[in-house]
Design a protein around this motif. Sequence first.
Motif, PDB file in Angstrom:
ATOM      1  N   HIS A   1       0.850  -1.174   0.000  1.00  0.00           N
ATOM      2  CA  HIS A   1       0.000   0.000   0.000  1.00  0.00           C
ATOM      3  C   HIS A   1       0.890   1.228   0.000  1.00  0.00           C
ATOM      4  N   LEU A   2       0.670   2.133  -0.937  1.00  0.00           N
ATOM      5  CA  LEU A   2       1.433   3.362  -1.020  1.00  0.00           C
ATOM      6  C   LEU A   2       0.796   4.411  -0.124  1.00  0.00           C
ATOM      7  N   LEU A   3       1.600   5.005   0.736  1.00  0.00           N
ATOM      8  CA  LEU A   3       1.171   6.153   1.534  1.00  0.00           C
ATOM      9  C   LEU A   3       1.774   7.364   0.825  1.00  0.00           C
ATOM     10  N   ARG A   4       0.985   7.998   0.005  1.00  0.00           N
ATOM     11  CA  ARG A   4       1.460   8.932  -1.001  1.00  0.00           C
ATOM     12  C   ARG A   4       2.312  10.091  -0.508  1.00  0.00           C
ATOM     13  N   ASP A   5       1.772  10.929   0.344  1.00  0.00           N
ATOM     14  CA  ASP A   5       2.481  12.156   0.691  1.00  0.00           C
ATOM     15  C   ASP A   5       3.791  11.895   1.416  1.00  0.00           C
ATOM     16  N   ALA A   6       3.840  10.884   2.226  1.00  0.00           N
ATOM     17  CA  ALA A   6       5.053  10.577   2.982  1.00  0.00           C
ATOM     18  C   ALA A   6       6.031   9.746   2.159  1.00  0.00           C
ATOM     19  N   GLU A   7       5.621   9.294   0.975  1.00  0.00           N
ATOM     20  CA  GLU A   7       6.436   8.445   0.114  1.00  0.00           C
ATOM     21  C   GLU A   7       6.876   7.175   0.841  1.00  0.00           C
ATOM     22  N   LEU A   8       5.952   6.618   1.607  1.00  0.00           N
ATOM     23  CA  LEU A   8       6.191   5.364   2.307  1.00  0.00           C
ATOM     24  C   LEU A   8       5.312   4.271   1.719  1.00  0.00           C
ATOM     25  N   TRP A   9       5.791   3.034   1.834  1.00  0.00           N
ATOM     26  CA  TRP A   9       5.020   1.863   1.456  1.00  0.00           C
ATOM     27  C   TRP A   9       4.712   1.097   2.719  1.00  0.00           C
ATOM     28  N   ALA A  10       3.505   0.594   2.826  1.00  0.00           N
ATOM     29  CA  ALA A  10       3.112  -0.243   3.959  1.00  0.00           C
ATOM     30  C   ALA A  10       2.850  -1.652   3.438  1.00  0.00           C
ATOM     31  N   ARG A  11       3.661  -2.602   3.873  1.00  0.00           N
ATOM     32  CA  ARG A  11       3.437  -4.015   3.568  1.00  0.00           C
ATOM     33  C   ARG A  11       2.724  -4.574   4.788  1.00  0.00           C
ATOM     34  N   VAL A  12       1.548  -5.119   4.617  1.00  0.00           N
ATOM     35  CA  VAL A  12       0.698  -5.510   5.742  1.00  0.00           C
ATOM     36  C   VAL A  12       0.597  -7.030   5.807  1.00  0.00           C
ATOM     37  N   ILE A  13       0.874  -7.568   7.010  1.00  0.00           N
ATOM     38  CA  ILE A  13       0.808  -9.007   7.208  1.00  0.00           C
ATOM     39  C   ILE A  13       0.096  -9.318   8.522  1.00  0.00           C
ATOM     40  N   ARG A  14      -0.451 -10.533   8.591  1.00  0.00           N
ATOM     41  CA  ARG A  14      -1.086 -11.038   9.812  1.00  0.00           C
ATOM     42  C   ARG A  14      -0.148 -12.086  10.406  1.00  0.00           C
ATOM     43  N   VAL A  15       0.147 -11.922  11.693  1.00  0.00           N
ATOM     44  CA  VAL A  15       1.064 -12.835  12.383  1.00  0.00           C
ATOM     45  C   VAL A  15       0.452 -13.243  13.715  1.00  0.00           C
ATOM     46  N   GLY A  16       1.010 -14.264  14.330  1.00  0.00           N
ATOM     47  CA  GLY A  16       0.620 -14.620  15.684  1.00  0.00           C
ATOM     48  C   GLY A  16       1.117 -13.547  16.643  1.00  0.00           C
ATOM     49  N   ARG A  17       0.338 -13.281  17.667  1.00  0.00           N
ATOM     50  CA  ARG A  17       0.719 -12.250  18.646  1.00  0.00           C
ATOM     51  C   ARG A  17       2.127 -12.493  19.193  1.00  0.00           C
ATOM     52  N   GLU A  18       2.483 -13.750  19.390  1.00  0.00           N
ATOM     53  CA  GLU A  18       3.796 -14.091  19.931  1.00  0.00           C
ATOM     54  C   GLU A  18       4.935 -13.839  18.948  1.00  0.00           C
ATOM     55  N   ASP A  19       4.620 -13.576  17.680  1.00  0.00           N
ATOM     56  CA  ASP A  19       5.654 -13.376  16.657  1.00  0.00           C
ATOM     57  C   ASP A  19       5.924 -11.912  16.332  1.00  0.00           C
ATOM     58  N   ILE A  20       5.242 -10.992  16.992  1.00  0.00           N
ATOM     59  CA  ILE A  20       5.474  -9.567  16.730  1.00  0.00           C
ATOM     60  C   ILE A  20       6.941  -9.225  16.960  1.00  0.00           C
ATOM     61  N   ALA A  21       7.497  -9.667  18.070  1.00  0.00           N
ATOM     62  CA  ALA A  21       8.889  -9.339  18.400  1.00  0.00           C
ATOM     63  C   ALA A  21       9.852  -9.872  17.334  1.00  0.00           C
ATOM     64  N   PHE A  22       9.578 -11.067  16.797  1.00  0.00           N
ATOM     65  CA  PHE A  22      10.443 -11.609  15.752  1.00  0.00           C
ATOM     66  C   PHE A  22      10.544 -10.630  14.584  1.00  0.00           C
ATOM     67  N   PHE A  23       9.389 -10.184  14.082  1.00  0.00           N
ATOM     68  CA  PHE A  23       9.396  -9.281  12.933  1.00  0.00           C
ATOM     69  C   PHE A  23       9.973  -7.916  13.290  1.00  0.00           C
ATOM     70  N   LYS A  24       9.689  -7.432  14.485  1.00  0.00           N
ATOM     71  CA  LYS A  24      10.228  -6.143  14.922  1.00  0.00           C
ATOM     72  C   LYS A  24      11.755  -6.189  14.931  1.00  0.00           C
ATOM     73  N   PHE A  25      12.316  -7.199  15.588  1.00  0.00           N
ATOM     74  CA  PHE A  25      13.769  -7.276  15.686  1.00  0.00           C
ATOM     75  C   PHE A  25      14.416  -7.644  14.360  1.00  0.00           C
ATOM     76  N   LEU A  26      13.730  -8.437  13.548  1.00  0.00           N
ATOM     77  CA  LEU A  26      14.257  -8.771  12.223  1.00  0.00           C
ATOM     78  C   LEU A  26      14.455  -7.506  11.401  1.00  0.00           C
ATOM     79  N   PHE A  27      13.422  -6.675  11.323  1.00  0.00           N
ATOM     80  CA  PHE A  27      13.544  -5.469  10.499  1.00  0.00           C
ATOM     81  C   PHE A  27      14.436  -4.413  11.138  1.00  0.00           C
ATOM     82  N   GLU A  28      14.518  -4.378  12.464  1.00  0.00           N
ATOM     83  CA  GLU A  28      15.455  -3.456  13.113  1.00  0.00           C
ATOM     84  C   GLU A  28      16.899  -3.861  12.832  1.00  0.00           C
ATOM     85  N   SER A  29      17.151  -5.159  12.638  1.00  0.00           N
ATOM     86  CA  SER A  29      18.519  -5.606  12.380  1.00  0.00           C
ATOM     87  C   SER A  29      19.002  -5.167  10.997  1.00  0.00           C
ATOM     88  N   TYR A  30      18.089  -4.877  10.100  1.00  0.00           N
ATOM     89  CA  TYR A  30      18.435  -4.324   8.787  1.00  0.00           C
ATOM     90  C   TYR A  30      18.217  -2.817   8.881  1.00  0.00           C
TER      91      TYR A  30
END
Length: 100
Positions: A1-30
Motif C-alpha cells: 500500500h502506497l502512503l502517497r504524501d510521505a512516500e512510504l510503502w506499507a506491507r501488511v501481514i497477519r502474524v501470531g501475537r507471539e511473533d510480533i517481536a520476531f518481525f520487529k527485531f528482524l527489520f530493526e537488524s536491517y
Amino acid sequence: HLLRDAELWARVIRVGREDIAFFKFLFESYEGVGLIRTVETEDDGTVVIAILSTADFRGETDAILADVAERGAPPFAPAPLPPACTEDWFLSTWVRDAGE
C-alpha cells in the motif's frame, strides 16, 4: 500500500501475537529498511502489522519476507490495510511535541 504524501510503502501481514517481536527485531537488524507498526489485534490471537519502508527499500522488505516465508517460520499471511490506517494515522503516532 502506497502512503502517497510521505512516500512510504506499507506491507501488511497477519502474524501470531507471539511473533510480533520476531518481525520487529528482524527489520530493526536491517538498519533503515523498515519500521514495524502494530495496527490491529484480533480476538483469535493474531495481529495485523504494517512494515513501513521507503520506495528505496521496498525490494529489500519483500526479499526479507520472502526468505521468512521460504523458511516457513514464523508463519504469516498478507492482510488488507484496515480502513483506520490512513497516512495521517501512521504519521500522527510518531509526531511528538517539542516539549516532550
